[in-house]
Write a protein that holds these residues in place. Structure first.
Motif: not given
Length: 89
Positions: A56, A63, A65-69, A71-73, A89
């Protein structure tokens, strides 16, 4: 490949070497400037077991920023910067 076929490529590489070196120096300079802002993002399951991690970039106070994949789930997220770690979070 024969030596005859390699000769033109060797000449081309000799011509391009200064340009490649300049790009390498520029890339190294960019890395040195942004490296302090790069963090590790860890993702844990319900039991706190590490499931995965990614990188990130700190963009503002508190704050990242990272890729959605990355942190998803995720059930819980932890951001590591050097020896420090913070829940996220």
């Amino acid at each position: 490949m024969s030596a005859l076929r390699l000769a033109p490529w060797c000449a081309l590489l000799a011509i391009l070497s200064p340009a490649v070196a300049a790009e390498t120096d520029a890339a190294r300079e960019v890395f040195e400037r942004v490296a302090p802002s790069v963090v590790t993002v860890q993702v844990m399951d319900d039991k706190g077991t590490l499931e995965g991690q990614g990188s990130g970039v700190v963009v503002a106070r508190e704050q990242v920023v990272t890729n959605c994949h990355v942190v998803e789930n995720a059930r819980s997220i932890r951001v590591l910067a050097g020896d420090a770690g913070l829940d996220a979070r």
